[in-house]
Design a protein around this motif. Structure first.
Motif, PDB file in Angstrom:
ATOM      1  N   UNK A 178     -18.653 -55.861  -1.988  1.00 29.04           N
ATOM      2  CA  UNK A 178     -17.412 -56.352  -1.381  1.00 29.04           C
ATOM      3  C   UNK A 178     -16.818 -57.497  -2.204  1.00 29.04           C
ATOM      4  N   UNK A 179     -17.673 -58.415  -2.620  1.00 26.38           N
ATOM      5  CA  UNK A 179     -17.204 -59.565  -3.400  1.00 26.38           C
ATOM      6  C   UNK A 179     -16.598 -59.113  -4.729  1.00 26.38           C
ATOM      7  N   UNK A 180     -17.261 -58.202  -5.425  1.00 29.01           N
ATOM      8  CA  UNK A 180     -16.761 -57.746  -6.719  1.00 29.01           C
ATOM      9  C   UNK A 180     -15.407 -57.062  -6.584  1.00 29.01           C
ATOM     10  N   UNK A 181     -15.249 -56.251  -5.545  1.00 33.62           N
ATOM     11  CA  UNK A 181     -13.985 -55.534  -5.350  1.00 33.62           C
ATOM     12  C   UNK A 181     -12.848 -56.492  -5.008  1.00 33.62           C
ATOM     13  N   UNK A 182     -13.093 -57.399  -4.085  1.00 30.03           N
ATOM     14  CA  UNK A 182     -12.046 -58.343  -3.690  1.00 30.03           C
ATOM     15  C   UNK A 182     -11.723 -59.321  -4.819  1.00 30.03           C
ATOM     16  N   UNK A 229     -20.677 -67.403  -0.415  1.00 28.83           N
ATOM     17  CA  UNK A 229     -21.838 -66.515  -0.411  1.00 28.83           C
ATOM     18  C   UNK A 229     -23.098 -67.184  -0.959  1.00 28.83           C
ATOM     19  N   UNK A 230     -22.935 -68.258  -1.704  1.00 26.12           N
ATOM     20  CA  UNK A 230     -24.105 -68.949  -2.243  1.00 26.12           C
ATOM     21  C   UNK A 230     -24.884 -69.677  -1.147  1.00 26.12           C
ATOM     22  N   UNK A 231     -24.278 -69.875   0.004  1.00 27.55           N
ATOM     23  CA  UNK A 231     -24.917 -70.670   1.059  1.00 27.55           C
ATOM     24  C   UNK A 231     -25.206 -69.875   2.330  1.00 27.55           C
ATOM     25  N   UNK A 232     -24.833 -68.600   2.362  1.00 21.85           N
ATOM     26  CA  UNK A 232     -24.991 -67.837   3.608  1.00 21.85           C
ATOM     27  C   UNK A 232     -26.409 -67.287   3.730  1.00 21.85           C
ATOM     28  N   UNK A 233     -26.799 -67.010   4.956  1.00 24.91           N
ATOM     29  CA  UNK A 233     -27.977 -66.197   5.229  1.00 24.91           C
ATOM     30  C   UNK A 233     -27.517 -64.743   5.195  1.00 24.91           C
TER      31      UNK A 233
END
Length: 380
Positions: A178-182, A229-233
């Motif tokens: 998802x991150x790469x696409x957005x 995203x670096x801080x999420x569970x």
């Protein structure tokens, strides 16, 4: 060297001198001949070199021309692709996002195969992504050495722990995709993305190939790009996105995809309403074959199926594909619309069965019309 006085008196000096002159002339002739031969060889070599250099220059110029043409063609194709992408061309948007995912660097045990489809109206990208199976997770959490037996034994994960680790792996792939696409959406074409994570495996109870969906997410770009995203569970993030994750991913318990990509086959075309044009005078046998396919598609839509008409060529032997959303009884149906003046041959049924297997459909339907006499109610 001048002859001596004695040589002059005796005349010996003259003969000797003549022999020396003759020998010198012979030496000169030999040297001249060798020089001329060497000069001839040198001129021939120069000529050969000139021919070689001319040929090499011609080959170089031709190779350079072809190379520059290739560069121009390559750059032109990139400019055309870029223009199509920013002009919101559907195929260009799909090709662009395919390139984005193909350049995502994973280790070899990850299949990294996928299928995607872009919905222009809603600016939504549907992605069906192949996930690694549970063997991607090491089966042992640690190893112990037993001195008395001089052996090393593995200590496997508990089923609960293995399920959690594999869930995190699957969820991480989904979030990364998802991150790469957005992040790469330079044209602003993606308002949302649907991610369906699939696993290709074998059903051990039947020995048949299966491909269950174990994770499905639908999220909007505006919401997702706010995440750090670096801080999420990982699992908490997935739950926050209202994702449906298999309760037992290690057992590949399937979940229903939010949007099923199979509903968006590139063979599908728009169907026409044929039923409203009918009256008692309509003769099905005189109907255009394509109109008959539209009619069959309309009829299956009327009984509650999501029916799609395929294009007339390269349709894989399928005229209509219908989807029944009901659990257990539902599935994908392949339908062939045929008109016969005689009874249906066995070959037609065999062809339908082969098509059904190829399409991985749960049912195959042969929708046909035969000519029946209105007086005797028999085939005519």
């Amino acid at each position: 060297m001048k002859p001596s006085f004695i040589e002059k008196i005796s005349g010996l000096g003259k003969k000797t001198r003549l022999r020396e002159i003759e020998a010198a002339e012979n030496t000169y002739d030999y040297a001249l001949h060798d020089f001329e031969s060497a000069e001839t060889r040198r001129n021939e070599l120069i000529k050969d070199n000139e021919i070689f250099l001319s040929s090499a220059r011609a080959e170089y110029d031709e190779a350079k021309r072809l190379y520059l043409e290739e560069i121009d063609s390559h750059n032109s194709s990139i400019y055309d692709f870029k223009r199509s992408y920013f002009d919101k061309d559907k195929e260009a948007i799909e090709a662009y996002n395919t390139l984005v995912l193909e350049r995502s660097n994973y280790i070899d045990i990850f299949p990294q195969t996928f299928t995607l489809f872009y919905l222009e109206e809603s600016k939504e990208l549907l992605v069906e992504y192949e996930l690694p199976d549970v063997t991607a997770v090491p089966q042992n959490k640690e190893y112990k050495y037993t001195q008395s037996r001089d052996e090393i034994t593995g200590v496997p994960y508990k089923p609960k722990d293995l399920n959690e680790i594999y869930s995190i792996l699957v969820a991480s792939i989904a979030l990364r995709t998802l991150h790469e696409l957005f992040e790469a959406d330079q044209g602003g074409h993606l308002d949302s993305v649907v991610f369906n994570g699939m696993v290709s495996t074998v059903d051990l109870s039947t020995g048949l190939d299966i491909r269950p969906c174990i994770l499905t997410i639908q999220t909007r770009k505006e919401e997702f790009m706010k995440f750090d995203l670096a801080r999420v569970d990982i699992l908490a993030c997935i739950k926050g996105l209202k994702a449906q994750l298999s309760p037992s991913v290690t057992e590949l318990t399937p979940v229903k995809p939010i949007v099923d990509l199979v509903m968006y086959d590139k063979r599908f075309v728009n169907k026409r309403d044929m039923i409203s044009t009918f009256d008692t005078r309509t003769n099905l046998l005189e109907m255009d074959p394509f109109d008959f396919e539209h009619l069959v598609c309309n009829l299956f839509s009327k009984i509650g199926l999501e029916s799609k008409l395929t294009r007339s060529s390269r349709d894989g032997g399928v005229d209509v594909i219908a989807f029944d959303p009901r659990p257990v009884f539902g599935g994908k149906y392949v339908i062939q619309a045929k008109r016969y003046k005689d009874t249906v041959e066995v070959a037609a049924v065999r062809d339908l069965y082969g098509t059904m297997m190829n399409e991985n459909a749960s049912k195959g339907i042969l929708a046909y019309h035969i000519n029946v006499c209105s007086r005797c109610q028999k085939l005519c």
